[in-house]
Enzyme design. Structure first.
Site, PDB file in Angstrom:
ATOM      1  N   LYS A 175      53.032  38.798  50.710  1.00 14.04           N
ATOM      2  CA  LYS A 175      52.062  38.422  49.663  1.00 14.04           C
ATOM      3  C   LYS A 175      52.680  37.354  48.773  1.00 14.04           C
ATOM      4  O   LYS A 175      53.772  37.530  48.240  1.00 14.04           O
ATOM      5  CB  LYS A 175      51.684  39.626  48.804  1.00 14.04           C
ATOM      6  CG  LYS A 175      50.758  40.597  49.503  1.00 14.04           C
ATOM      7  CD  LYS A 175      50.502  41.819  48.648  1.00 14.04           C
ATOM      8  CE  LYS A 175      49.326  41.651  47.749  1.00 14.04           C
ATOM      9  NZ  LYS A 175      48.989  42.919  47.045  1.00 14.04           N
TER      10      LYS A 175
HETATM   11  C1  E4P Z   1      45.863  44.143  46.078  1.00 15.81           C
HETATM   12  O1  E4P Z   1      46.347  43.524  46.937  1.00 15.81           O
HETATM   13  C2  E4P Z   1      46.171  44.028  44.650  1.00 15.81           C
HETATM   14  O2  E4P Z   1      47.507  43.809  44.410  1.00 15.81           O
HETATM   15  C3  E4P Z   1      45.660  45.216  43.871  1.00 15.81           C
HETATM   16  O3  E4P Z   1      44.461  45.643  44.449  1.00 15.81           O
HETATM   17  C4  E4P Z   1      45.500  44.912  42.409  1.00 15.81           C
HETATM   18  O4  E4P Z   1      44.823  45.968  41.810  1.00 15.81           O
HETATM   19  P1  E4P Z   1      44.803  46.190  40.226  1.00 15.81           P
HETATM   20  O5  E4P Z   1      43.931  45.156  39.631  1.00 15.81           O
HETATM   21  O6  E4P Z   1      44.225  47.571  40.072  1.00 15.81           O
HETATM   22  O7  E4P Z   1      46.213  46.106  39.779  1.00 15.81           O
END
Ligand code: E4P
Length: 222
Positions: free
Chosen positions: A91
């Protein structure tokens, strides 16, 4: 309708793998920091062991944890090599210089999940740079009055017309209705926490129906 588990918690991971309703796992530095303190690679190694033990080899997203562009590529290399699991994708948050990281990693055959996306334009840049996944943040966009349904639908439309291989992951999910909304808007994948996904299985009428069947059958047996 692909669901990913958005969690770095081993119990969540094992529970999901045992049920095979997920097609992938996403983590991020905040999700990892919710787990008991451990060595980064040791913890992710346990998640990969659980994946291997389940025989359900799903992709696992692991996020770089440096803001420095020149360190991102070497850190991604490290993560990919040290974890030694083909299903790992890295990522990388969207950004102008981060596009160089995305294209470099994709060029090496390392799959990239470009994350923290809030606009169609960001998603298009990431896909064009070689990202396999573009992660649009549903509820964080709503928090600022944005329209994630429009962003997801437009992005899907653009990617489809370009025959892009990139898939939209919709993240930042806080409830079941977000999952449905994100899928209906055109998200290829929705990633959500274990409790939210678990809630999808139940409905009061389901329980009532089963209880009624069992009660009728029991009476018939007497
Ligand atoms: C997914 O890849 C994200 O990192 C995650 O869903 C972020 O979620 P949040 O907004 O609840 O932190």
């Amino acid at each position: 309708m692909k669901l990913f588990l958005d969690s770095a918690n081993l119990t969540d991971v094992e529970g999901a793998l045992a049920r095979r309703h997920i097609a992938g796992i996403t983590t991020n530095p905040s999700l990892l920091s919710k787990e008991p303190k451990a060595n980064f690679y040791a913890h992710l190694g346990k998640i990969i062991d659980a994946i291997r033990a389940s025989g359900h080899s799903v992709p696992l997203s692991v996020e770089v944890f440096t803001p420095k562009i020149d360190e991102m590529i070497s850190q991604a290399d490290d993560i990919y090599k040290k974890l030694g699991y083909d299903g790992v994708n890295i990522k990388v948050p969207i950004g102008w210089d981060e596009l160089k990281v995305i294209s470099a990693l994709a060029g090496k055959g390392i799959q990239v999940n470009c994350t923290c996306i809030f606009t169609e334009e960001q998603a298009v840049l990431a896909a064009n740079a070689g990202a396999s996944y573009v992660s649009i943040f549903h509820c964080r966009l709503k928090d600022i009055g944005g329209d994630p349904v429009r962003v997801i639908a437009n992005t899907r439309n653009i990617l489809d017309r370009a025959n892009s291989k990139a898939e939209i992951i919709v993240g930042s999910i806080r409830g079941q209705s977000d999952i449905l909304e994100a899928h209906l808007a055109g998200g290829h994948i929705v990633t959500a926490g274990a409790k939210i996904i678990e809630g999808m299985a139940s409905h009061p009428q389901t329980e009532k129906s089963v209880q009624g069947f069992l009660k009728d059958f029991e009476a018939w047996l007497k």
